[in-house]
Design a protein around this motif. Structure first.
Motif, PDB file in Angstrom:
ATOM      1  N   ARG A 120       0.803  -1.218   0.000  1.00 36.78           N
ATOM      2  CA  ARG A 120       0.000   0.000   0.000  1.00 36.78           C
ATOM      3  C   ARG A 120       0.843   1.279   0.000  1.00 36.78           C
ATOM      4  N   THR A 121       2.002   1.257   0.684  1.00 41.52           N
ATOM      5  CA  THR A 121       2.771   2.493   0.890  1.00 41.52           C
ATOM      6  C   THR A 121       3.562   2.960  -0.328  1.00 41.52           C
ATOM      7  N   MET A 122       3.797   2.061  -1.277  1.00 39.47           N
ATOM      8  CA  MET A 122       4.618   2.434  -2.440  1.00 39.47           C
ATOM      9  C   MET A 122       4.173   1.606  -3.630  1.00 39.47           C
ATOM     10  N   THR A 123       4.731   1.893  -4.803  1.00 44.64           N
ATOM     11  CA  THR A 123       4.462   1.011  -5.931  1.00 44.64           C
ATOM     12  C   THR A 123       5.399  -0.187  -5.771  1.00 44.64           C
ATOM     13  N   GLU A 155       9.140  -0.254  -6.343  1.00 44.34           N
ATOM     14  CA  GLU A 155      10.021   0.547  -5.497  1.00 44.34           C
ATOM     15  C   GLU A 155      10.656  -0.252  -4.360  1.00 44.34           C
ATOM     16  N   VAL A 156      10.295  -1.517  -4.263  1.00 45.37           N
ATOM     17  CA  VAL A 156      10.971  -2.375  -3.289  1.00 45.37           C
ATOM     18  C   VAL A 156      12.368  -2.683  -3.830  1.00 45.37           C
ATOM     19  N   PRO A 203      -1.657   3.935   3.742  1.00 48.13           N
ATOM     20  CA  PRO A 203      -1.402   4.458   2.394  1.00 48.13           C
ATOM     21  C   PRO A 203      -0.042   5.148   2.260  1.00 48.13           C
ATOM     22  N   THR A 204       0.466   5.713   3.352  1.00 44.13           N
ATOM     23  CA  THR A 204       1.752   6.407   3.315  1.00 44.13           C
ATOM     24  C   THR A 204       2.515   6.144   4.602  1.00 44.13           C
ATOM     25  N   PHE A 257       9.575   8.717  -3.864  1.00 44.51           N
ATOM     26  CA  PHE A 257       8.491   7.760  -4.064  1.00 44.51           C
ATOM     27  C   PHE A 257       7.500   8.360  -5.050  1.00 44.51           C
ATOM     28  N   SER A 258       7.058   7.545  -6.018  1.00 45.34           N
ATOM     29  CA  SER A 258       6.188   8.097  -7.053  1.00 45.34           C
ATOM     30  C   SER A 258       4.858   8.564  -6.457  1.00 45.34           C
ATOM     31  N   LYS A 259       4.426   7.906  -5.396  1.00 51.73           N
ATOM     32  CA  LYS A 259       3.118   8.207  -4.817  1.00 51.73           C
ATOM     33  C   LYS A 259       3.123   9.499  -4.015  1.00 51.73           C
ATOM     34  N   THR A 260       4.139   9.659  -3.181  1.00 50.70           N
ATOM     35  CA  THR A 260       4.147  10.776  -2.226  1.00 50.70           C
ATOM     36  C   THR A 260       5.117  11.889  -2.617  1.00 50.70           C
ATOM     37  N   ARG A 301      13.233   9.044  -0.910  1.00 51.15           N
ATOM     38  CA  ARG A 301      13.400   7.740  -0.307  1.00 51.15           C
ATOM     39  C   ARG A 301      14.554   7.817   0.695  1.00 51.15           C
TER      40      ARG A 301
END
Lengths: 185, 185
Positions: free
Chosen positions: A67-70, A73-74, A125-126, B99-102, B106
């Motif tokens: 949920r926290t990243m795409t 991105e791991v 979510p974040t 991070f693409s979302k936020t 990183r």
């Protein structure tokens, strides 16, 4: 050695796979003292896919939960994830990750694997990193396969206490304690 | 306001530059309450190069001193280095670091800047990271210029205790305490 009845052997096989998800057919054969072919036939009868397929399925399920990243991105390859609880990833140390002089892996790659795994596991979510206490136990060299296991040990409000231990085979090479903070609901 | 005699003004200019190496002519003009042109003429008379050139010289000297790694392995731009004592680097947060979302940077990039700066400063042919205690104080966004200052606070045998503080302008956003271990003489 006495031959173990088939039903009992298949129960043992399932038991072994519960303990060690990533056992190959060859390893299972040694553990149960039977031929590799027997293991394959048992898996077929029990409807258990081969290791590569099991890994692929797990990884797919793991990625879908983040949920926290795409999921891209791991850092490293995400292998397993129980959202809010635990996660596993693998990172192979490639030539670009080591110091040119010593061929020792640069510390921030181990940190990035652990940190991104810890964040990926958070059920919010974040989330951002607040604090990290880390220990490098032994230098890591090129080609090593780093298996990181992350675990949520405590949750207090929006703070997640996560431990990550990274091994090469059975040797622990790195560990980190993170306090992560979720920023949303 | 009373006009300050030239000699006194030039002494003040040199004093300001000892305190703040990276002051631009515009900033010096404000600090000394004179025109930018006056600052330029004073620098010319005193043989002090312009900021870009001062930075370039410092960086060149800094790179030449590194022993533990090749200078290209410092994450960010190395600005100043006193081997075995202190170092400064700058890292601009680019789109690939967030991070693409936020759009939050990183954590491992801030870690990598601090960790590589700390290692670059060690006066030994080889050094590795043993322990790190780190704190992220506020999320960092795209475009930010991270100025990391590293300082050796203690040496015990082959162990170096290094503190790194990272700021954006005057705000501290990250700090790390490292214990680094030198592996050779």
């Amino acid at each position: 050695m006495m031959r173990i009845p088939k039903r009992q052997r298949q129960e043992m096989l399932q038991e072994k796979l519960r303990e060690g998800l990533f056992l190959t057919d060859e390893e299972l054969a040694v553990l149960l003292d039977v031929s590799v072919q027997t293991i394959r036939l048992d898996r077929l009868e029990l409807g258990i896919p081969e290791l590569r397929e099991r890994t692929r399925q797990l990884a797919h399920e793991a990625h879908a939960q983040i949920r926290t990243m795409t999921s891209g991105e791991v850092v490293g390859e995400l292998i397993d994830l129980e959202l809010g609880q635990a996660a596993i990833s693998m990172l192979t140390v490639t030539p670009d990750m080591v110091f040119s002089k010593t061929k020792i892996a640069r510390g921030h790659y181990l940190f990035a694997q652990a940190n991104s795994l810890a964040l990926a596991m958070i059920d919010a979510p974040t989330a951002v990193t607040g604090v990290a206490n880390i220990k490098y136990k032994t230098p890591v060299h090129m080609g090593a396969k780093l298996i990181a296991k992350a675990e949520v040990v405590k949750v207090r409000g929006n703070k997640y206490f996560v431990w990550v231990k990274t091994r090469i085979d059975s040797q622990e090479v790195f560990r980190a304690k993170f306090i992560l903070v979720s920023l949303g609901q």
